[in-house]
Write a protein that holds these residues in place. Structure first.
Motif, PDB file in Angstrom:
ATOM      1  N   ASP A 476       0.808  -1.214   0.000  1.00 46.32           N
ATOM      2  CA  ASP A 476       0.000   0.000   0.000  1.00 46.32           C
ATOM      3  C   ASP A 476       0.844   1.268   0.000  1.00 46.32           C
ATOM      4  O   ASP A 476       0.525   2.244  -0.680  1.00 46.32           O
ATOM      5  CB  ASP A 476      -0.936   0.010   1.211  1.00 46.32           C
ATOM      6  N   ALA A 477       1.923   1.268   0.779  1.00 47.29           N
ATOM      7  CA  ALA A 477       2.743   2.477   0.908  1.00 47.29           C
ATOM      8  C   ALA A 477       3.357   2.858  -0.432  1.00 47.29           C
ATOM      9  O   ALA A 477       3.325   4.032  -0.842  1.00 47.29           O
ATOM     10  CB  ALA A 477       3.826   2.280   1.957  1.00 47.29           C
ATOM     11  N   LEU A 478       3.917   1.867  -1.130  1.00 48.05           N
ATOM     12  CA  LEU A 478       4.543   2.148  -2.424  1.00 48.05           C
ATOM     13  C   LEU A 478       3.489   2.562  -3.444  1.00 48.05           C
ATOM     14  O   LEU A 478       3.713   3.487  -4.233  1.00 48.05           O
ATOM     15  CB  LEU A 478       5.312   0.921  -2.916  1.00 48.05           C
ATOM     16  N   ARG A 479       2.342   1.891  -3.416  1.00 44.72           N
ATOM     17  CA  ARG A 479       1.266   2.241  -4.354  1.00 44.72           C
ATOM     18  C   ARG A 479       0.823   3.693  -4.144  1.00 44.72           C
ATOM     19  O   ARG A 479       0.692   4.462  -5.109  1.00 44.72           O
ATOM     20  CB  ARG A 479       0.067   1.316  -4.160  1.00 44.72           C
ATOM     21  N   ASN A 480       0.621   4.057  -2.909  1.00 48.39           N
ATOM     22  CA  ASN A 480       0.171   5.421  -2.615  1.00 48.39           C
ATOM     23  C   ASN A 480       1.223   6.452  -3.007  1.00 48.39           C
ATOM     24  O   ASN A 480       0.897   7.545  -3.490  1.00 48.39           O
ATOM     25  CB  ASN A 480      -0.168   5.553  -1.135  1.00 48.39           C
ATOM     26  N   GLU A 481       2.493   6.102  -2.811  1.00 49.09           N
ATOM     27  CA  GLU A 481       3.577   7.004  -3.193  1.00 49.09           C
ATOM     28  C   GLU A 481       3.602   7.217  -4.704  1.00 49.09           C
ATOM     29  O   GLU A 481       3.742   8.342  -5.190  1.00 49.09           O
ATOM     30  CB  GLU A 481       4.916   6.429  -2.726  1.00 49.09           C
ATOM     31  N   LYS A 482       3.438   6.130  -5.459  1.00 50.19           N
ATOM     32  CA  LYS A 482       3.470   6.227  -6.917  1.00 50.19           C
ATOM     33  C   LYS A 482       2.263   6.999  -7.445  1.00 50.19           C
ATOM     34  O   LYS A 482       2.387   7.828  -8.350  1.00 50.19           O
ATOM     35  CB  LYS A 482       3.534   4.822  -7.539  1.00 50.19           C
ATOM     36  N   LEU A 483       1.086   6.750  -6.877  1.00 46.18           N
ATOM     37  CA  LEU A 483      -0.102   7.470  -7.314  1.00 46.18           C
ATOM     38  C   LEU A 483      -0.012   8.961  -6.986  1.00 46.18           C
ATOM     39  O   LEU A 483      -0.433   9.807  -7.785  1.00 46.18           O
ATOM     40  CB  LEU A 483      -1.352   6.874  -6.657  1.00 46.18           C
ATOM     41  N   ALA A 484       0.583   9.282  -5.839  1.00 47.60           N
ATOM     42  CA  ALA A 484       0.758  10.696  -5.480  1.00 47.60           C
ATOM     43  C   ALA A 484       1.689  11.385  -6.466  1.00 47.60           C
ATOM     44  O   ALA A 484       1.457  12.527  -6.883  1.00 47.60           O
ATOM     45  CB  ALA A 484       1.301  10.811  -4.057  1.00 47.60           C
ATOM     46  N   GLY A 485       2.744  10.687  -6.880  1.00 45.64           N
ATOM     47  CA  GLY A 485       3.668  11.245  -7.863  1.00 45.64           C
ATOM     48  C   GLY A 485       2.994  11.466  -9.202  1.00 45.64           C
ATOM     49  O   GLY A 485       3.220  12.486  -9.880  1.00 45.64           O
ATOM     50  N   TRP A 486       2.141  10.516  -9.600  1.00 48.90           N
ATOM     51  CA  TRP A 486       1.394  10.657 -10.851  1.00 48.90           C
ATOM     52  C   TRP A 486       0.467  11.863 -10.804  1.00 48.90           C
ATOM     53  O   TRP A 486       0.433  12.671 -11.734  1.00 48.90           O
ATOM     54  CB  TRP A 486       0.609   9.379 -11.130  1.00 48.90           C
ATOM     55  N   ARG A 487      -0.280  11.996  -9.741  1.00 50.64           N
ATOM     56  CA  ARG A 487      -1.247  13.087  -9.657  1.00 50.64           C
ATOM     57  C   ARG A 487      -0.559  14.445  -9.601  1.00 50.64           C
ATOM     58  O   ARG A 487      -1.077  15.425 -10.142  1.00 50.64           O
ATOM     59  CB  ARG A 487      -2.170  12.853  -8.458  1.00 50.64           C
ATOM     60  N   ASP A 488       0.593  14.474  -8.998  1.00 48.01           N
ATOM     61  CA  ASP A 488       1.363  15.713  -9.008  1.00 48.01           C
ATOM     62  C   ASP A 488       1.813  16.047 -10.429  1.00 48.01           C
ATOM     63  O   ASP A 488       1.746  17.208 -10.857  1.00 48.01           O
ATOM     64  CB  ASP A 488       2.579  15.582  -8.082  1.00 48.01           C
ATOM     65  N   ALA A 489       2.265  15.034 -11.165  1.00 52.13           N
ATOM     66  CA  ALA A 489       2.696  15.253 -12.554  1.00 52.13           C
ATOM     67  C   ALA A 489       1.536  15.753 -13.412  1.00 52.13           C
ATOM     68  O   ALA A 489       1.697  16.678 -14.222  1.00 52.13           O
ATOM     69  CB  ALA A 489       3.275  13.957 -13.131  1.00 52.13           C
ATOM     70  N   VAL A 490       0.357  15.144 -13.242  1.00 58.33           N
ATOM     71  CA  VAL A 490      -0.808  15.584 -14.017  1.00 58.33           C
ATOM     72  C   VAL A 490      -1.157  17.029 -13.674  1.00 58.33           C
ATOM     73  O   VAL A 490      -1.441  17.838 -14.566  1.00 58.33           O
ATOM     74  CB  VAL A 490      -2.023  14.652 -13.759  1.00 58.33           C
ATOM     75  N   SER A 491      -1.120  17.377 -12.393  1.00 60.80           N
ATOM     76  CA  SER A 491      -1.483  18.741 -11.988  1.00 60.80           C
ATOM     77  C   SER A 491      -0.567  19.770 -12.623  1.00 60.80           C
ATOM     78  O   SER A 491      -0.983  20.897 -12.916  1.00 60.80           O
ATOM     79  CB  SER A 491      -1.441  18.865 -10.472  1.00 60.80           C
ATOM     80  N   ARG A 492       0.678  19.399 -12.850  1.00 57.96           N
ATOM     81  CA  ARG A 492       1.638  20.305 -13.477  1.00 57.96           C
ATOM     82  C   ARG A 492       1.459  20.401 -14.983  1.00 57.96           C
ATOM     83  O   ARG A 492       2.003  21.304 -15.626  1.00 57.96           O
ATOM     84  CB  ARG A 492       3.064  19.862 -13.144  1.00 57.96           C
TER      85      ARG A 492
END
Length: 497
Positions: A476-492
């Motif tokens: 779960d921790a790694l999944r959440n970290e990767k999804l957070a990175g993705w959403r940050d990239a999309v927001s940019r």
């Protein structure tokens, strides 16, 4: 007695034809790619004659490889790239312009003007769609407003409009039939999906004369007979559905709550909602899944513009792979310590963002970033986008109450790396069937069951067979970290409009 079924799959980059026997086994295959035209940034066009010639070539090749003639074919099914828009002269059959492809973004300003005028709520209420250049309505408007004399000719009844299925039916029948099916009609911005009819208010909004429109029939309806001059024999056309709807059928997702996701040029996840027309509150599309025997089944759909197209970019744009299958092998060798994200907004972002002006970007690059990391980012981007879609679906509709199981198909699902990452990032099982050609299988089933050569819906569902199930392995921790990175990239990447 003829018992084979011919299915045409007219796609964005190529046309294919498959011949099936009575046991639903493929006995012949033909395929031909055709040119893509990019006149300006964000514009994508096809030459209609290229589409037609590639279809005829594929049919003849498939029949030859099967050792059959047209006389051995009991019926034809058609599935097609949706939303791609053609307008042609009713007498000559000559198109007034190249086909404007679903990926094309030239009508962004038209959409923005209609949004500013407060028209999107009306459009969404009637069509289940959003005001986006993706759909056919604004493309038709652009053609009529831009091509000299087109509007006058259309108002005089001289021009016909159609998506690719309609154009192929017209050509196959020698101009005798101008028809589409309910699924393709539902993607035009001109069709009221609740009342199952072309809508006068929408036609007025987009300035499209009703005389241009094809007749809308059931997916398993009668679409006429091919002209004998095309294939040497006259063959009934008895099944038509847009590609994503055909994949729902081919994956036997007939029960409410079942989800399929197809990974071709784009990616499209579809959730069957049965006879309930679900209104999305999360920027998904409400659409017709299929209409059989006069009964309409609805769906929620999330559309991603770039999936396999990102792998084509690696091959044709960056030239870091020789063939698509190389991408998975490269990705396996990528440096796990590098968090590189590709947001593949080459032609804007689809659901749930719907940002026509966003453009692609990569994040997390270092001096050590190389082809391996680029390949991994391209494949993983498809999975991240799917996670966005399923998250929105669950927010809109949880009536089935069961755990998510995703049935997948399309060229990209042959990559074990991609499917395992998909299961990991979704935290849900991913089922890959034995029969990966589910889109064309769906079109074939529509035709086959319509003439009584193939089994009914219940028996066809039982024939679906699992080839491999990918189960989540990521914590779960790694999944959440990767999804957070993705959403940050999309927001940019979003345009901010």
């Amino acid at each position: 007695m003829a018992s084979h079924i011919l299915a045409i799959d007219q796609g964005t980059t190529s046309s294919r034809a498959l011949v099936f026997d009575r046991a639903m086994k493929v006995v012949g295959h033909g395929q031909k790619e055709f040119a893509q035209h990019f006149p300006q940034s964000g514009w994508v066009e096809h030459d209609p004659e290229d589409i037609w010639e590639s279809v005829v070539f594929s049919i003849r090749t498939a029949l030859k490889r099967a050792g059959l003639s047209a006389g051995d074919v009991a019926a034809i099914g058609i599935t097609n790239q949706r939303e791609t828009t053609l307008v042609w002269d009713r007498k000559s059959g000559k198109p007034i312009h190249r086909a404007i492809v679903w990926q094309d973004r030239r009508t962004t300003d038209i959409c923005n003007q209609l949004k500013s005028a407060g028209q999107e709520a009306l459009v969404t209420r009637k069509t289940g769609l959003l005001l986006d250049p993706y759909f056919s309505g604004t493309k038709v408007k652009w053609l009529l407003d831009t091509i000299e004399g087109a509007r006058q000719r259309a108002e005089a009844g001289e021009l016909a409009f159609g998506t690719v299925d309609t154009y192929l039916i017209w050509r196959l029948t020698g101009g005798a039939v101008h028809a589409t099916d309910a699924t393709n009609a539902s993607r035009t911005l001109l069709f009221d999906i609740e009342n199952n009819t072309w809508d006068d208010e929408l036609l007025a909004l987009f300035g499209v004369p009703a005389s241009m429109l094809p007749e809308v029939r059931d997916c398993d309806g009668d679409f006429g007979q091919t002209d004998a001059s095309v294939l040497g024999e006259s063959i009934p056309i008895r099944g038509v559905a847009g590609d994503q709807h055909a994949a729902v059928i081919g994956q036997a997702c007939f029960a409410p709550g079942m989800i399929k996701s197809t990974y071709g040029t784009g990616c499209f996840a579809v959730l069957n909602t049965g006879d309930t027309l679900v209104r999305s509150h999360n920027r998904l599309l409400s659409t017709i899944a299929y209409r059989l025997g006069g009964k309409t089944t609805y769906a929620l759909e999330g559309s991603i513009f770039v999936a396999g197209a990102a792998v084509q970019w690696l091959r044709d744009g960056l030239k870091i792979i020789g063939k698509a299958s190389d991408s998975g092998r490269l990705a396996i060798d990528a440096d796990a310590r590098q968090n590189v994200y590709l947001v593949p907004a080459f032609v804007g972002l689809g659901a749930p963002y719907w940002d026509a002006e966003a453009r692609g970007a990569m994040f997390g690059l270092t001096r050590n970033t190389g082809p391996e990391e680029f390949a991994r980012a391209a494949l993983e981007a498809v999975c991240y986008q799917t996670a966005d879609l399923l998250d929105a679906m669950h927010k809109d509709w949880n009536a089935h109450g069961a755990a998510t199981v995703l049935r997948v198909d399309g060229g990209m699902v042959e990559s074990d790396y991609t499917m395992q990452f998909l299961a990991d990032i979704l935290n849900a099982p991913v089922d890959r069937p034995h029969m990966l050609e589910t889109t064309v299988l769906g079109a074939a089933w529509l035709a086959g069951q319509a003439i009584g050569v193939w089994p009914d819906q219940e028996e066809f569902s039982r024939s679906w067979a699992l080839q491999c199930q990918f189960v989540p392995e990521m914590g779960d921790a790694l999944r959440n970290e990767k999804l957070a990175g993705w959403r940050d990239a999309v927001s940019r990447t979003l345009s901010g409009r």
